[in-house]
Scaffold this active site. Structure first.
Site, PDB file in Angstrom:
ATOM      1  N   GLY A 139       0.735  -1.166   0.004  1.00 38.94           N
ATOM      2  CA  GLY A 139       0.050   0.132  -0.141  1.00 38.94           C
ATOM      3  C   GLY A 139       0.763   1.261   0.024  1.00 38.94           C
ATOM      4  O   GLY A 139       0.286   2.363  -0.051  1.00 38.94           O
ATOM      5  N   HIS A 140       2.208   0.941   0.028  1.00 36.44           N
ATOM      6  CA  HIS A 140       2.906   2.358  -0.075  1.00 36.44           C
ATOM      7  C   HIS A 140       3.735   2.356  -1.483  1.00 36.44           C
ATOM      8  O   HIS A 140       4.792   3.167  -1.312  1.00 36.44           O
ATOM      9  CB  HIS A 140       4.004   2.233   1.173  1.00 36.44           C
ATOM     10  CG  HIS A 140       3.457   1.946   2.550  1.00 36.44           C
ATOM     11  ND1 HIS A 140       2.481   2.894   3.043  1.00 36.44           N
ATOM     12  CD2 HIS A 140       3.493   1.045   3.447  1.00 36.44           C
ATOM     13  CE1 HIS A 140       2.120   2.487   4.181  1.00 36.44           C
ATOM     14  NE2 HIS A 140       2.619   1.314   4.301  1.00 36.44           N
ATOM     15  N   HIS A 151      -0.521   5.018   7.120  1.00 40.05           N
ATOM     16  CA  HIS A 151      -1.636   4.104   7.460  1.00 40.05           C
ATOM     17  C   HIS A 151      -2.664   4.724   7.687  1.00 40.05           C
ATOM     18  O   HIS A 151      -3.703   4.048   8.010  1.00 40.05           O
ATOM     19  CB  HIS A 151      -1.250   2.916   8.258  1.00 40.05           C
ATOM     20  CG  HIS A 151       0.030   2.271   8.238  1.00 40.05           C
ATOM     21  ND1 HIS A 151       1.238   2.833   8.772  1.00 40.05           N
ATOM     22  CD2 HIS A 151       0.564   1.274   7.524  1.00 40.05           C
ATOM     23  CE1 HIS A 151       2.286   1.922   8.460  1.00 40.05           C
ATOM     24  NE2 HIS A 151       2.060   1.333   7.639  1.00 40.05           N
TER      25      HIS A 151
END
Lengths: 331, 331
Positions: free
Chosen positions: B55-56, B218
């Site tokens: 997700g990064h 996050h």
């Protein structure tokens, strides 16, 4: 509207100031609003000038540098640069071998680049032009007669840029640029609208369960509004019309999966996987790849798929060194 | 939720398949879910392993290649990779000179990398670790004791990667990585929440008129919820705490303006301009720059600002050749 900007009227000015500050290899003419290689004009080299409305970054200013563009003109958001701007950029990069204009096929851009080319010719600069029209989605559109120019513009700029760097003539570079356009096809899909800063609200409404297939990079309508679908199905909806329209001379292609500005890298790689899977089934060999957000539509979520039919010459020019803010390799 | 994905449970698998297909220089172990240089292990070179929750992107898999990481482990979205994964990656890249683990400071990552390091040591591989904790926003956080590791992770990976490529020892590369972390400070701001695919809805609510200052990557809460502001004011809100916390040994810095995934390039350059203007007023000289979306939080709109205090050695290692999907120059 949530954006990292100051006053909406200042977005282009501020972004150009950021480019100037971040990239010492580039020089920005803030008056005429174009970005050029700091070492331009390069004597004896064909100069490459592109540009268009802002909002598609890094296209075009982020693609100025060794092996690619000599200058890029920045219009207001989604608005063509004016002839004076283009003329100033053309003059600034003319190294005596003529200048190629790379123009996306939108009526305003085509007219303003034509006028600038005429003015440049009057002042003794030889200008050739290529109009990029790779978007298979629609024949005519909101701002276009004929097909729209979208992500293949980057491919034209890269390959023509490499040829110019090799010292080829204006006629040869222009013919090559035209050949890249002829061998490229694209189609895009939007999951959300973009929001133009001066407007402050989304350009179009798109329900939570739908997507716009064949979207234009200014939010122009595409082919159809269809239900949201898994990536594998979206890939099929983009690849089928692109392949149907692409003359399959050879079977080597460059595959370019491009993000539209609001879509993160992880999703582009999911799309790449699905597109590559479909192409493999069709017997199309992906010889070169590019994945990233290079030809954007402000903050629009979505992507486009571009295929360029490759031969050895085009592949070698694609591989040639390039040194720009957004595309760099081989040096 | 509008995303270019298939089933939410398959996002990481599919993205890794896309990375494998798009980048022939990389090899993906789909079983253990790590990406490595196809030419790893490089005999006699310290191996660099990083990773974390997905997700990064492009962090970390997009930063694998010559001059940077040897391998990157991909956990599920926002979830640490497990020790077995990290151990497998460590073994795969050990060229006999030991392996450095580069770990972002989140409790799960730290524990799992520690366990993997112990297991690797038992099998005779020398492992050193550096824990990156550059985020000045908060002292402890939802998933962290101490400060969070954010965008400086890329700087650690680049500079340590260059040192490893030069053939330096594990102890020397680890000390250098620690020094980059010590000399780096970051802070971010979110304009919108990210949406985790498995959740399907935004991680937090953020009204149209507010932004989250000091956001974690996050979606962890930051310092404060403040009214939306012009870019110049946002820049001040990020730069002031970063500068206040950065030991101003020399006045040369690397300035990294990073997009969080949903923010387009044009806005990042507007932010870059404002940050550079503030730094100039403070007498801080920006000697190197990076502008782009490299350490993201899925589709979150927003950015972070990182400063790294440079000396000649760090600058030279930053400039050294690198050849990864997301960062390439000098070769």
């Amino acid at each position: 509207m949530k954006k990292l900007i100051n006053h909406p009227a200042d977005v282009v000015r501020d972004a150009l100031a950021g480019i100037a500050a971040a990239h010492p290899d580039l020089t920005v003419d803030h008056e005429q609003r174009f970005v050029r290689r700091a070492d331009a004009p390069v004597a004896g080299k064909v100069g490459l000038v592109s540009g268009g409305g802002s909002g598609h970054e890094p296209l075009h200013a982020g693609l100025v540098g060794h092996g690619m563009l000599d200058a890029a003109c920045a219009g207001e958001v989604f608005t063509s640069p004016v002839p004076d701007q283009i003329l100033a950029a053309t003059r600034a990069v003319d190294g005596g071998a003529g200048v190629l204009h790379i123009v996306k096929n939108y009526t305003g851009d085509v007219l303003n680049f034509e006028m600038a080319a005429e003015l440049a010719a009057e002042s003794g600069i030889e200008v050739a032009s290529v109009v990029v029209d790779d978007d298979v989605a629609v024949q005519d559109s909101l701002y276009t007669a004929g097909r729209r120019g979208v992500a293949a513009t980057l491919l034209v700029e890269k390959i023509a840029g490499a040829a110019a760097e090799q010292g080829r003539s204006l006629a040869a570079v222009a013919a090559l640029a035209q050949r890249v356009d002829d061998c490229s096809r694209s189609m895009g899909v939007a999951l959300t609208s973009c929001t133009v800063p001066a407007a402050g609200t989304p350009t179009f409404d798109l329900p939570e369960t739908e997507m716009e297939l064949g979207i234009g990079i200014h939010g122009e309508p595409g082919r159809s509004r269809v239900p949201l679908a898994p990536a594998a199905e979206i890939a099929r909806l983009l690849v089928d019309p692109v392949l149907a329209d692409l003359d399959r001379g050879g079977d080597d292609v460059l595959l370019f999966v491009n993000g539209l500005g609001g879509t993160p890298s992880i999703e582009l790689y999911v799309m790449y996987k699905e597109v590559a899977t479909l192409l493999a089934k069709e017997g199309v060999h992906v010889a070169r790849s590019l994945v990233g957000s290079y030809v954007t539509s402000l903050d629009m979520a979505g992507c486009s798929v571009t295929l360029l039919r490759l031969d050895d010459e085009l592949a070698a020019l694609w591989d040639a060194p390039v040194q720009t803010p957004a595309l760099r390799w081989g040096r």
